[in-house]
Write an enzyme that holds these catalytic residues in place. Structure first.
Site, PDB file in Angstrom:
ATOM      1  CE1 TYR A  33       1.111  -0.381   4.377  1.00  0.00           C
ATOM      2  CE2 TYR A  33       0.068   1.768   4.428  1.00  0.00           C
ATOM      3  CZ  TYR A  33       0.877   0.824   5.009  1.00  0.00           C
ATOM      4  OH  TYR A  33       1.471   1.082   6.220  1.00  0.00           O
ATOM      5  CE  LYS A 149       3.175   3.136   3.156  1.00  0.00           C
ATOM      6  NZ  LYS A 149       3.298   3.133   4.611  1.00  0.00           N
ATOM      7  CD  GLU A 181       9.939   1.565  10.424  1.00  0.00           C
ATOM      8  OE1 GLU A 181       9.715   2.578   9.743  1.00  0.00           O
ATOM      9  OE2 GLU A 181       9.907   0.403   9.954  1.00  0.00           O
ATOM     10  CG  LEU A 206       8.172   2.195   4.921  1.00  0.00           C
ATOM     11  CD1 LEU A 206       7.985   1.042   3.953  1.00  0.00           C
ATOM     12  CD2 LEU A 206       6.849   2.841   5.220  1.00  0.00           C
TER      13      LEU A 206
HETATM   14  N1  PDD Z   1       2.689   4.828   7.624  1.00  0.00           N
HETATM   15  N2  PDD Z   1       7.393   3.542   9.038  1.00  0.00           N
HETATM   16  C1  PDD Z   1       6.249   2.829   9.042  1.00  0.00           C
HETATM   17  C2  PDD Z   1       6.255   1.464   9.659  1.00  0.00           C
HETATM   18  C3  PDD Z   1       5.090   3.357   8.453  1.00  0.00           C
HETATM   19  O1  PDD Z   1       3.948   2.636   8.419  1.00  0.00           O
HETATM   20  C4  PDD Z   1       5.126   4.675   7.895  1.00  0.00           C
HETATM   21  C5  PDD Z   1       3.921   5.296   7.233  1.00  0.00           C
HETATM   22  C6  PDD Z   1       6.342   5.383   7.940  1.00  0.00           C
HETATM   23  C7  PDD Z   1       6.480   6.758   7.334  1.00  0.00           C
HETATM   24  O2  PDD Z   1       6.392   6.715   5.929  1.00  0.00           O
HETATM   25  P1  PDD Z   1       5.875   7.997   5.107  1.00  0.00           P
HETATM   26  O3  PDD Z   1       6.697   9.150   5.569  1.00  0.00           O
HETATM   27  O4  PDD Z   1       6.131   7.637   3.696  1.00  0.00           O
HETATM   28  O5  PDD Z   1       4.412   8.175   5.462  1.00  0.00           O
HETATM   29  C8  PDD Z   1       7.454   4.780   8.512  1.00  0.00           C
HETATM   30  C9  PDD Z   1       1.501   5.249   6.917  1.00  0.00           C
HETATM   31  C10 PDD Z   1       1.242   6.720   7.000  1.00  0.00           C
HETATM   32  C11 PDD Z   1       0.329   4.383   7.344  1.00  0.00           C
HETATM   33  O6  PDD Z   1       0.556   3.200   7.538  1.00  0.00           O
HETATM   34  O7  PDD Z   1      -0.792   4.888   7.450  1.00  0.00           O
END
Ligand code: PDD
Length: 290
Positions: A33, A149, A181, A206
């Site tokens: 996703y 992801k 993270e 991620l």
């Molecule tokens: N989550 N690490 C994890 C495990 C994440 O699920 C996310 C983002 C990030 C940050 O990625 P980005 O900056 O590209 O949003 C880091 C999204 C927002 C979610 O699962 O809703």
């Protein structure tokens, strides 16, 4: 007006959007996703999101469901039908529908694509950022390829729930004594001499698109950055801490496992970075509009 989703190759009311019980996403979490922002009708950091989507799909050997141009047409149409110009767009691709069996389907099936959108405002998390958030820590029990992801998010869900039950907004995941993270965000600290520290890219985190843009903002502001792992005790003793994600932008962390970070108030560097991030998002989206 009902919310409109794109699913099974068509647009329809969100509450009627159903997936097949043999969808491999439903059966095996066999899919990926993306969550991306639209600001003033313009996609923000879209190149990064598309590149990560292609990387995630290729790692799982799922083909892109549509070409990039067609994908954007569908995204635009979802936004148009929902009358949204400031939005959070959710894109999900699974390997498709096939009778339940672990190996990839012998006969190629089309990947299943879902696109939904909801209203999002760059300022909506300001109140939370003004007070800062608490985090807890939890063991990072995820698999070895969290750079993909994947929709397989059970460890993240359990860690986040443990956080919520402890009155925290996020759970920081710890592997081999180091914070990798957050359950849905990247984790950062600020050292006493004002340098940002965040886990390096690789299979253990991620690679956040917000993380990348925050790094670019830090470069603009001439803030030093160290991409290295840090421990929970280093974080608790740090000058500041914060998280980054598409939904929370840059959000200060004021407590880790009940221990105050700095003086227990949102840090100056984190708030400065948040403002720089929002200004960049508005500037770049605005410039694209001209
Ligand atoms: N989550 N690490 C994890 C495990 C994440 O699920 C996310 C983002 C990030 C940050 O990625 P980005 O900056 O590209 O949003 C880091 C999204 C927002 C979610 O699962 O809703």
């Amino acid at each position: 007006m009902p919310k409109i989703a794109y699913f099974n190759g068509q647009y329809g009311p969100h509450h009627k959007a159903m997936v097949h019980i043999d969808d491999r996403g439903y059966q095996f979490a066999d899919g990926i996703y993306e969550v991306c922002l639209v600001i003033g009708g313009r996609y923000w950091d879209m190149d990064g999101h598309l590149a990560r989507m292609e990387r995630s799909l290729s790692a799982l050997r799922i083909r892109m469901p549509l070409g990039v141009a067609s994908l954007q047409v569908v995204m635009n149409e979802v936004l148009r039908r929902n009358r949204l110009s400031d939005a959070l767009v959710y894109i999900q691709v699974t390997r498709g529908v096939a009778p339940r069996n672990h190996p990839f389907p012998a006969d190629e099936v089309p990947p299943a694509l879902i696109i939904t959108a909801r209203r999002f405002d760059l300022d909506q998390s300001d109140a939370q950022a003004a007070t800062g958030v608490r985090v807890i820590t939890a063991p990072d029990i995820r698999w070895g390829r969290v750079d993909i992801k994947s929709i397989s998010l059970l460890p993240n869900v359990l860690a986040k729930q443990a956080g919520v039950e402890a009155g925290a907004a996020e759970a920081w995941l710890v592997r081999n004594g180091k914070v990798t993270e957050g359950s849905s965000s990247n984790a950062w600290i600020v050292t006493d001499d004002g340098a940002l520290v965040t886990h390096p890219k690789g299979h253990e985190i991620l690679s956040g698109i917000t993380r990348e843009t925050a790094l670019a903002c830090a470069r603009d502001l001439q803030i030093k950055v160290e991409e290295r792992a840090f421990s929970v005790s280093e974080a608790q003793q740090a000058a500041e801490a914060f998280v980054t994600s598409a939904t929370n932008l840059v959000t200060p962390v004021v407590q880790i496992d009940g221990v105050k970070v700095g003086d227990g108030a949102p840090g100056r560097v984190a708030l400065r970075l948040r403002e720089a991030y929002k200004a960049r998002a508005r500037r770049i989206s605005g410039a694209q509009n001209d």
